[in-house]
Motif scaffolding. Structure first.
Motif, PDB file in Angstrom:
ATOM      1  N   LEU A  18       0.823  -1.215   0.000  1.00 15.83           N
ATOM      2  CA  LEU A  18       0.000   0.000   0.000  1.00 15.83           C
ATOM      3  C   LEU A  18       0.854   1.260   0.000  1.00 15.83           C
ATOM      4  O   LEU A  18       0.385   2.334  -0.345  1.00 15.83           O
ATOM      5  CB  LEU A  18      -0.910   0.014   1.232  1.00 15.83           C
ATOM      6  N   GLY A  19       2.107   1.129   0.419  1.00 16.24           N
ATOM      7  CA  GLY A  19       3.003   2.269   0.470  1.00 16.24           C
ATOM      8  C   GLY A  19       4.432   1.811   0.657  1.00 16.24           C
ATOM      9  O   GLY A  19       4.693   0.701   1.118  1.00 16.24           O
ATOM     10  N   GLN A  20       5.354   2.668   0.256  1.00 19.66           N
ATOM     11  CA  GLN A  20       6.773   2.365   0.398  1.00 19.66           C
ATOM     12  C   GLN A  20       7.517   3.671   0.557  1.00 19.66           C
ATOM     13  O   GLN A  20       7.146   4.687  -0.040  1.00 19.66           O
ATOM     14  CB  GLN A  20       7.300   1.613  -0.816  1.00 19.66           C
ATOM     15  N   GLY A  21       8.559   3.649   1.370  1.00 20.72           N
ATOM     16  CA  GLY A  21       9.370   4.835   1.554  1.00 20.72           C
ATOM     17  C   GLY A  21      10.683   4.477   2.209  1.00 20.72           C
ATOM     18  O   GLY A  21      11.023   3.295   2.348  1.00 20.72           O
ATOM     19  N   PHE A  22      11.408   5.496   2.630  1.00 17.07           N
ATOM     20  CA  PHE A  22      12.723   5.297   3.217  1.00 17.07           C
ATOM     21  C   PHE A  22      12.871   6.175   4.446  1.00 17.07           C
ATOM     22  O   PHE A  22      12.271   7.246   4.531  1.00 17.07           O
ATOM     23  CB  PHE A  22      13.810   5.645   2.195  1.00 17.07           C
ATOM     24  N   VAL A  23      13.648   5.699   5.402  1.00 12.04           N
ATOM     25  CA  VAL A  23      13.954   6.457   6.615  1.00 12.04           C
ATOM     26  C   VAL A  23      15.467   6.443   6.813  1.00 12.04           C
ATOM     27  O   VAL A  23      16.153   5.545   6.323  1.00 12.04           O
ATOM     28  CB  VAL A  23      13.239   5.887   7.863  1.00 12.04           C
ATOM     29  N   ILE A  24      15.966   7.423   7.520  1.00 18.22           N
ATOM     30  CA  ILE A  24      17.395   7.528   7.813  1.00 18.22           C
ATOM     31  C   ILE A  24      17.621   7.237   9.297  1.00 18.22           C
ATOM     32  O   ILE A  24      16.936   7.803  10.153  1.00 18.22           O
ATOM     33  CB  ILE A  24      17.925   8.946   7.492  1.00 18.22           C
ATOM     34  N   VAL A  25      18.567   6.360   9.592  1.00 19.29           N
ATOM     35  CA  VAL A  25      18.938   6.054  10.966  1.00 19.29           C
ATOM     36  C   VAL A  25      20.023   7.042  11.377  1.00 19.29           C
ATOM     37  O   VAL A  25      21.024   7.194  10.682  1.00 19.29           O
ATOM     38  CB  VAL A  25      19.456   4.605  11.095  1.00 19.29           C
ATOM     39  N   ASP A  26      19.821   7.720  12.495  1.00 18.08           N
ATOM     40  CA  ASP A  26      20.773   8.715  12.981  1.00 18.08           C
ATOM     41  C   ASP A  26      21.835   8.033  13.846  1.00 18.08           C
ATOM     42  O   ASP A  26      21.769   8.049  15.077  1.00 18.08           O
ATOM     43  CB  ASP A  26      20.046   9.801  13.772  1.00 18.08           C
ATOM     44  N   ALA A  27      22.789   7.372  13.174  1.00 22.06           N
ATOM     45  CA  ALA A  27      23.864   6.648  13.870  1.00 22.06           C
ATOM     46  C   ALA A  27      25.018   6.468  12.892  1.00 22.06           C
ATOM     47  O   ALA A  27      24.870   6.700  11.688  1.00 22.06           O
ATOM     48  CB  ALA A  27      23.370   5.289  14.353  1.00 22.06           C
ATOM     49  N   ASP A  28      26.142   6.028  13.403  1.00 23.65           N
ATOM     50  CA  ASP A  28      27.264   5.705  12.526  1.00 23.65           C
ATOM     51  C   ASP A  28      26.863   4.540  11.630  1.00 23.65           C
ATOM     52  O   ASP A  28      26.079   3.669  12.028  1.00 23.65           O
ATOM     53  CB  ASP A  28      28.497   5.321  13.343  1.00 23.65           C
ATOM     54  N   THR A  29      27.422   4.493  10.424  1.00 23.49           N
ATOM     55  CA  THR A  29      27.103   3.428   9.477  1.00 23.49           C
ATOM     56  C   THR A  29      27.305   2.067  10.114  1.00 23.49           C
ATOM     57  O   THR A  29      28.323   1.815  10.745  1.00 23.49           O
ATOM     58  CB  THR A  29      27.975   3.561   8.212  1.00 23.49           C
ATOM     59  N   GLY A  30      26.299   1.211   9.985  1.00 23.64           N
ATOM     60  CA  GLY A  30      26.359  -0.136  10.524  1.00 23.64           C
ATOM     61  C   GLY A  30      25.936  -0.254  11.979  1.00 23.64           C
ATOM     62  O   GLY A  30      25.823  -1.357  12.495  1.00 23.64           O
ATOM     63  N   GLU A  31      25.681   0.864  12.629  1.00 21.19           N
ATOM     64  CA  GLU A  31      25.269   0.848  14.030  1.00 21.19           C
ATOM     65  C   GLU A  31      23.743   0.862  14.130  1.00 21.19           C
ATOM     66  O   GLU A  31      23.065   1.401  13.276  1.00 21.19           O
ATOM     67  CB  GLU A  31      25.834   2.053  14.771  1.00 21.19           C
ATOM     68  N   PHE A  32      23.220   0.285  15.205  1.00 20.25           N
ATOM     69  CA  PHE A  32      21.789   0.289  15.458  1.00 20.25           C
ATOM     70  C   PHE A  32      21.407   1.548  16.224  1.00 20.25           C
ATOM     71  O   PHE A  32      22.172   2.026  17.065  1.00 20.25           O
ATOM     72  CB  PHE A  32      21.380  -0.936  16.272  1.00 20.25           C
ATOM     73  N   ALA A  33      20.238   2.087  15.937  1.00 15.88           N
ATOM     74  CA  ALA A  33      19.748   3.271  16.648  1.00 15.88           C
ATOM     75  C   ALA A  33      18.257   3.413  16.363  1.00 15.88           C
ATOM     76  O   ALA A  33      17.759   2.903  15.357  1.00 15.88           O
ATOM     77  CB  ALA A  33      20.483   4.525  16.196  1.00 15.88           C
ATOM     78  N   PRO A  34      17.535   4.116  17.232  1.00 16.71           N
ATOM     79  CA  PRO A  34      16.124   4.389  16.949  1.00 16.71           C
ATOM     80  C   PRO A  34      15.996   5.236  15.673  1.00 16.71           C
ATOM     81  O   PRO A  34      16.922   5.962  15.311  1.00 16.71           O
ATOM     82  CB  PRO A  34      15.655   5.181  18.166  1.00 16.71           C
ATOM     83  N   PHE A  35      14.859   5.119  15.042  1.00 10.47           N
ATOM     84  CA  PHE A  35      14.584   5.938  13.865  1.00 10.47           C
ATOM     85  C   PHE A  35      13.090   6.166  13.791  1.00 10.47           C
ATOM     86  O   PHE A  35      12.310   5.477  14.433  1.00 10.47           O
ATOM     87  CB  PHE A  35      15.093   5.280  12.584  1.00 10.47           C
ATOM     88  N   ASP A  40       3.790   7.601   3.255  1.00  6.60           N
ATOM     89  CA  ASP A  40       2.463   7.760   2.670  1.00  6.60           C
ATOM     90  C   ASP A  40       1.993   6.412   2.128  1.00  6.60           C
ATOM     91  O   ASP A  40       2.787   5.645   1.573  1.00  6.60           O
ATOM     92  CB  ASP A  40       2.490   8.780   1.526  1.00  6.60           C
ATOM     93  N   TYR A  41       0.698   6.126   2.314  1.00  9.00           N
ATOM     94  CA  TYR A  41       0.157   4.868   1.805  1.00  9.00           C
ATOM     95  C   TYR A  41      -1.314   5.044   1.463  1.00  9.00           C
ATOM     96  O   TYR A  41      -1.966   5.964   1.922  1.00  9.00           O
ATOM     97  CB  TYR A  41       0.352   3.725   2.804  1.00  9.00           C
ATOM     98  N   THR A  42      -1.815   4.118   0.646  1.00  7.65           N
ATOM     99  CA  THR A  42      -3.225   4.092   0.272  1.00  7.65           C
ATOM    100  C   THR A  42      -3.999   3.424   1.400  1.00  7.65           C
ATOM    101  O   THR A  42      -3.725   2.268   1.738  1.00  7.65           O
ATOM    102  CB  THR A  42      -3.417   3.297  -1.030  1.00  7.65           C
ATOM    103  N   GLU A  43      -4.938   4.140   1.989  1.00  5.82           N
ATOM    104  CA  GLU A  43      -5.717   3.584   3.091  1.00  5.82           C
ATOM    105  C   GLU A  43      -6.636   2.478   2.585  1.00  5.82           C
ATOM    106  O   GLU A  43      -7.228   2.600   1.514  1.00  5.82           O
ATOM    107  CB  GLU A  43      -6.566   4.669   3.743  1.00  5.82           C
ATOM    108  N   PRO A  44      -6.796   1.403   3.350  1.00 13.04           N
ATOM    109  CA  PRO A  44      -7.712   0.344   2.944  1.00 13.04           C
ATOM    110  C   PRO A  44      -9.159   0.817   3.095  1.00 13.04           C
ATOM    111  O   PRO A  44      -9.443   1.737   3.864  1.00 13.04           O
ATOM    112  CB  PRO A  44      -7.395  -0.793   3.924  1.00 13.04           C
ATOM    113  N   ALA A  45     -10.083   0.177   2.392  1.00 12.46           N
ATOM    114  CA  ALA A  45     -11.500   0.539   2.462  1.00 12.46           C
ATOM    115  C   ALA A  45     -12.105   0.185   3.814  1.00 12.46           C
ATOM    116  O   ALA A  45     -13.054   0.817   4.258  1.00 12.46           O
ATOM    117  CB  ALA A  45     -12.270  -0.149   1.336  1.00 12.46           C
ATOM    118  N   GLN A  46     -11.552  -0.827   4.473  1.00 14.71           N
ATOM    119  CA  GLN A  46     -12.050  -1.246   5.788  1.00 14.71           C
ATOM    120  C   GLN A  46     -10.871  -1.625   6.671  1.00 14.71           C
ATOM    121  O   GLN A  46      -9.788  -1.915   6.175  1.00 14.71           O
ATOM    122  CB  GLN A  46     -12.994  -2.433   5.648  1.00 14.71           C
TER     123      GLN A  46
END
Length: 76
Positions: A18-35, A40-46
């Protein structure tokens, strides 16, 4: 994650994207961090069960890496 960018897909109960996008992780490359991000997505009818998938894409060959998936409730 390539450049600390993660792909995010929103799927309906049938697995249709229904939707696709990208997010950026605020951390050094290869490190885990909150994001966070807005996808945006197409809402289902129900209201229905859906799925959010978050993953990285290999810069070498485009393969999906490090897939995480969670069930959610999608509402119109």
């Amino acid at each position: 994650a390539y450049g600390n960018t993660l792909a995010v897909d929103i799927l309906d109960e049938s697995g249709v994207r229904l939707g696709q996008g990208f997010v950026i992780v605020d951390a050094d490359t290869g490190e885990f961090a909150p994001f966070e991000g807005t996808i945006d997505y197409t809402e289902p009818a129900q209201a229905q069960a859906g799925r959010i998938q978050v993953y990285s894409i290999s810069p070498r060959d485009g393969a999906i890496e490090h897939l995480a998936s969670v069930t959610v409730e999608l509402r119109p």
